[in-house]
Write a protein that holds these residues in place. Structure first.
Motif, PDB file in Angstrom:
ATOM      1  N   LYS A  48      49.727  27.704  66.740  1.00 10.08           N
ATOM      2  CA  LYS A  48      49.810  29.021  66.106  1.00 10.08           C
ATOM      3  C   LYS A  48      51.162  29.689  66.314  1.00 10.08           C
ATOM      4  O   LYS A  48      51.250  30.909  66.485  1.00 10.08           O
ATOM      5  N   THR A  49      52.232  28.910  66.288  1.00 10.32           N
ATOM      6  CA  THR A  49      53.573  29.463  66.439  1.00 10.32           C
ATOM      7  C   THR A  49      54.422  29.120  65.225  1.00 10.32           C
ATOM      8  O   THR A  49      54.196  28.116  64.548  1.00 10.32           O
ATOM      9  N   LEU A  50      55.438  29.947  64.987  1.00 10.94           N
ATOM     10  CA  LEU A  50      56.363  29.703  63.889  1.00 10.94           C
ATOM     11  C   LEU A  50      57.253  28.502  64.180  1.00 10.94           C
ATOM     12  O   LEU A  50      57.476  27.652  63.310  1.00 10.94           O
ATOM     13  N   ARG A  61      58.534  24.905  55.393  1.00  5.27           N
ATOM     14  CA  ARG A  61      57.743  26.141  55.404  1.00  5.27           C
ATOM     15  C   ARG A  61      56.749  26.199  54.240  1.00  5.27           C
ATOM     16  O   ARG A  61      56.458  27.265  53.693  1.00  5.27           O
ATOM     17  N   ARG A  62      56.230  25.050  53.893  1.00  6.60           N
ATOM     18  CA  ARG A  62      55.210  24.965  52.856  1.00  6.60           C
ATOM     19  C   ARG A  62      54.152  23.955  53.262  1.00  6.60           C
ATOM     20  O   ARG A  62      54.375  23.108  54.126  1.00  6.60           O
ATOM     21  N   CYS A  63      52.975  24.074  52.612  1.00  2.86           N
ATOM     22  CA  CYS A  63      51.920  23.064  52.731  1.00  2.86           C
ATOM     23  C   CYS A  63      51.359  22.986  54.155  1.00  2.86           C
ATOM     24  O   CYS A  63      51.558  22.008  54.880  1.00  2.86           O
ATOM     25  N   ILE A  64      50.635  24.041  54.552  1.00  2.00           N
ATOM     26  CA  ILE A  64      50.010  24.082  55.870  1.00  2.00           C
ATOM     27  C   ILE A  64      48.531  24.453  55.739  1.00  2.00           C
ATOM     28  O   ILE A  64      48.092  24.964  54.702  1.00  2.00           O
ATOM     29  N   ALA A  73      48.287  35.298  57.606  1.00  2.00           N
ATOM     30  CA  ALA A  73      49.174  36.451  57.443  1.00  2.00           C
ATOM     31  C   ALA A  73      50.464  36.276  58.245  1.00  2.00           C
ATOM     32  O   ALA A  73      51.554  36.621  57.781  1.00  2.00           O
ATOM     33  N   PHE A  74      50.351  35.731  59.442  1.00  2.00           N
ATOM     34  CA  PHE A  74      51.511  35.499  60.302  1.00  2.00           C
ATOM     35  C   PHE A  74      52.509  34.571  59.615  1.00  2.00           C
ATOM     36  O   PHE A  74      53.715  34.842  59.564  1.00  2.00           O
ATOM     37  N   TYR A  75      52.006  33.478  59.071  1.00  2.00           N
ATOM     38  CA  TYR A  75      52.910  32.536  58.416  1.00  2.00           C
ATOM     39  C   TYR A  75      53.447  33.099  57.102  1.00  2.00           C
ATOM     40  O   TYR A  75      54.620  32.914  56.768  1.00  2.00           O
ATOM     41  N   ALA A  76      52.610  33.816  56.361  1.00  2.00           N
ATOM     42  CA  ALA A  76      53.079  34.443  55.126  1.00  2.00           C
ATOM     43  C   ALA A  76      54.190  35.447  55.426  1.00  2.00           C
ATOM     44  O   ALA A  76      55.191  35.523  54.702  1.00  2.00           O
ATOM     45  N   ASP A  77      54.028  36.221  56.492  1.00  2.00           N
ATOM     46  CA  ASP A  77      55.043  37.213  56.876  1.00  2.00           C
ATOM     47  C   ASP A  77      56.371  36.565  57.249  1.00  2.00           C
ATOM     48  O   ASP A  77      57.418  37.219  57.234  1.00  2.00           O
ATOM     49  N   ASN A  78      56.309  35.284  57.598  1.00  2.00           N
ATOM     50  CA  ASN A  78      57.520  34.577  58.021  1.00  2.00           C
ATOM     51  C   ASN A  78      57.999  33.559  56.995  1.00  2.00           C
ATOM     52  O   ASN A  78      58.687  32.589  57.336  1.00  2.00           O
ATOM     53  N   CYS A  97      41.665  37.859  51.762  1.00  2.00           N
ATOM     54  CA  CYS A  97      42.029  36.642  51.041  1.00  2.00           C
ATOM     55  C   CYS A  97      42.647  36.988  49.686  1.00  2.00           C
ATOM     56  O   CYS A  97      43.612  36.341  49.249  1.00  2.00           O
ATOM     57  N   ALA A  98      42.088  38.006  49.030  1.00  2.00           N
ATOM     58  CA  ALA A  98      42.618  38.424  47.729  1.00  2.00           C
ATOM     59  C   ALA A  98      44.048  38.930  47.863  1.00  2.00           C
ATOM     60  O   ALA A  98      44.926  38.609  47.045  1.00  2.00           O
ATOM     61  N   GLU A  99      44.298  39.710  48.897  1.00  2.00           N
ATOM     62  CA  GLU A  99      45.656  40.243  49.109  1.00  2.00           C
ATOM     63  C   GLU A  99      46.666  39.120  49.315  1.00  2.00           C
ATOM     64  O   GLU A  99      47.778  39.164  48.771  1.00  2.00           O
ATOM     65  N   LEU A 100      46.290  38.106  50.073  1.00  2.00           N
ATOM     66  CA  LEU A 100      47.187  36.968  50.284  1.00  2.00           C
ATOM     67  C   LEU A 100      47.357  36.153  49.003  1.00  2.00           C
ATOM     68  O   LEU A 100      48.454  35.678  48.699  1.00  2.00           O
ATOM     69  N   SER A 101      46.286  36.007  48.241  1.00  2.00           N
ATOM     70  CA  SER A 101      46.360  35.271  46.976  1.00  2.00           C
ATOM     71  C   SER A 101      47.298  35.960  45.991  1.00  2.00           C
ATOM     72  O   SER A 101      48.030  35.302  45.234  1.00  2.00           O
ATOM     73  N   GLU A 102      47.269  37.290  45.986  1.00  2.00           N
ATOM     74  CA  GLU A 102      48.108  38.054  45.058  1.00  2.00           C
ATOM     75  C   GLU A 102      49.559  38.144  45.526  1.00  2.00           C
ATOM     76  O   GLU A 102      50.464  38.359  44.716  1.00  2.00           O
ATOM     77  N   ARG A 103      49.760  37.931  46.800  1.00  2.00           N
ATOM     78  CA  ARG A 103      51.094  38.068  47.392  1.00  2.00           C
ATOM     79  C   ARG A 103      51.876  36.753  47.370  1.00  2.00           C
ATOM     80  O   ARG A 103      53.092  36.751  47.162  1.00  2.00           O
ATOM     81  N   LEU A 104      51.195  35.624  47.593  1.00  2.00           N
ATOM     82  CA  LEU A 104      51.858  34.331  47.697  1.00  2.00           C
ATOM     83  C   LEU A 104      51.785  33.571  46.375  1.00  2.00           C
ATOM     84  O   LEU A 104      50.919  33.835  45.542  1.00  2.00           O
ATOM     85  N   SER A 105      52.675  32.605  46.230  1.00  2.88           N
ATOM     86  CA  SER A 105      52.599  31.770  45.029  1.00  2.88           C
ATOM     87  C   SER A 105      51.409  30.829  45.094  1.00  2.88           C
ATOM     88  O   SER A 105      50.853  30.441  44.069  1.00  2.88           O
ATOM     89  N   LEU A 106      50.998  30.454  46.335  1.00  2.55           N
ATOM     90  CA  LEU A 106      49.859  29.541  46.464  1.00  2.55           C
ATOM     91  C   LEU A 106      49.132  29.777  47.792  1.00  2.55           C
ATOM     92  O   LEU A 106      49.549  29.292  48.838  1.00  2.55           O
ATOM     93  N   PHE A 107      48.056  30.546  47.703  1.00  2.00           N
ATOM     94  CA  PHE A 107      47.139  30.734  48.831  1.00  2.00           C
ATOM     95  C   PHE A 107      45.792  30.211  48.388  1.00  2.00           C
ATOM     96  O   PHE A 107      45.302  30.555  47.305  1.00  2.00           O
ATOM     97  N   GLN A 108      45.180  29.353  49.217  1.00  2.00           N
ATOM     98  CA  GLN A 108      43.965  28.644  48.829  1.00  2.00           C
ATOM     99  C   GLN A 108      42.834  28.911  49.809  1.00  2.00           C
ATOM    100  O   GLN A 108      43.071  28.985  51.019  1.00  2.00           O
ATOM    101  N   VAL A 109      41.632  29.040  49.284  1.00  2.73           N
ATOM    102  CA  VAL A 109      40.450  29.271  50.105  1.00  2.73           C
ATOM    103  C   VAL A 109      39.507  28.081  49.966  1.00  2.73           C
ATOM    104  O   VAL A 109      39.709  27.197  49.119  1.00  2.73           O
TER     105      VAL A 109
END
Length: 372
Positions: A48-50, A61-64, A73-78, A97-109
């Motif tokens: 759980k570290t950057l 910094r993609r595909c995790i 949120a931690f990884y999105a913020d970074n 989850c909706a907020e992250l989906s709307e903020r990132l190009s690809l957030f998956q649930v």
């Protein structure tokens, strides 16, 4: 804590990471699946570290994969993107989850039931975006997921596929039953079974008109000892391999030489009348995971195969010899012992900071994110 140069001078208990070994673990897994032509989507839950994430992703910094929204949120913020929240969708967290989906190009649930899909439909995403959804398939692991042999699995996949505002991204399976294995042959048997089940399910999807979705399986044992058919998958998602631990060495994922994490502890008491030492590592610095089932108790005490970590309370550990009388002169008060943890994920969760070293010299400190 005053800055110190070497791990031997740290206040204890302290979690230390061998950066050189950790990098070898990361590079080995990246190379293994690059050779197979399969995308590695590393799981972040162990550390759980950057800094560690950057090493595991090769700096992309993609595909995790994450197991909590705090991690997401931690990884999105970074600056991370293409994040999969690989946990059965909790209804109380749909808005986050909706907020992250709307903020990132690809957030998956991930979903494994009809009601979770209905919750997503109740919260359409803004600006024409669609929910990116993986379906969890239970391939005889017995945790989350729709049982692969249940007709409901195909029915749910079809429902996701046909739902407006939702896109079926892939089929996800965790072969956690590899954790019951002992040795490479058993690991490969489970990995083969899981891979076969997932690929057969993908054929069912194709026959039903569902095309272009991904397939993914994962666990550190299966990805450390992959079978050739795993080359037919789209992705794999191991996590513990970045540190490894005693449990993984017993399963057959690695050798003890591959373990990159330790807990330092100091002797704080001599008790000759009960033939024991007391150390300043309780379960809050190591965890009770493993249940003390090792011949050496709750951990391996490095360099001292004759010793056993017999028991722990919150802040204390009792150490005694496996047999015979303890030579207390070998372990003066204040002397350092090094513990190799049974389960690195659980042990890492106990620490607010990791001391990163190379050959005993501290070169960095990493702070993990916490929470859910």
């Amino acid at each position: 804590m005053a800055a110190v140069e070497f791990i031997k001078d740290l206040c204890t208990p302290a979690l230390i990471i061998d950066l050189d070994q950790m990098k070898r673990n990361a590079e080995g897994m990246l190379e293994r699946f690059h050779t197979l032509g399969v995308q590695l989507r590393p799981h972040m839950k162990t550390h759980k570290t950057l800094e560690c994430a950057d090493i595991m992703t090769g700096g992309s910094r993609r595909c995790i994969v994450v197991s909590t929204l705090a991690e997401a949120a931690f990884y999105a913020d970074n600056g991370y993107d293409d994040i999969l929240y690989a946990y059965p969708l909790p209804f109380d967290k749909v808005e986050r989850c909706a907020e992250l989906s709307e903020r990132l190009s690809l957030f998956q649930v991930m979903v494994d039931n009809h009601l979770a899909l209905q919750e997503l439909k109740k919260r359409p995403l803004k600006q024409g975006q669609v929910w990116k959804v993986w379906m969890k398939l239970d391939c005889d692991n017995g945790r989350a997921g729709v049982p692969h042999c249940d007709p409901a699995a195909l029915q749910l996949a079809l429902e996701i596929w046909d739902t407006s505002g939702v896109e079926l991204m892939g089929i996800y399976a965790h072969c956690g039953n590899t954790y019951a294995c002992q040795g490479e042959q058993q690991i490969k048997a489970v990995a083969q079974d899981t891979t076969k089940i997932v690929l057969q399910f993908m054929e069912k999807l194709e026959a039903a008109g569902i095309k272009g979705v991904k397939s993914s399986i994962g666990s550190t044992p299966s990805c450390s000892q992959p079978v050739p058919d795993m080359a037919l998958l789209s992705e794999v998602h191991p996590g513990n391999y970045i540190f490894y631990d005693v449990q993984q060495s017993l399963i057959g994922s690695c050798s003890l030489e591959d373990v990159a994490v330790r807990v330092l502890t100091r002797v704080i008491g001599h008790y000759p009348h009960r033939n024991q030492l007391l150390v300043d590592c309780g379960w809050t610095a190591l965890s009770h995971d493993g249940g003390g089932r090792l011949p050496t108790g709750y951990a391996i005490i490095e360099g001292h195969p004759e010793l056993k970590l017999l028991s722990m309370t919150q802040e204390h550990g009792r150490v005694e010899p496996i047999s015979g009388k303890l030579d207390f002169k070998q372990f003066p008060l204040g002397s350092l012992l090094t513990l190799m943890p049974y389960h690195a994920c659980a042990t890492a969760m106990m620490h607010p900071v990791y001391f990163v070293h190379s050959k005993g010299k501290i070169i960095d400190t990493w702070k993990p994110t916490r929470g859910w």
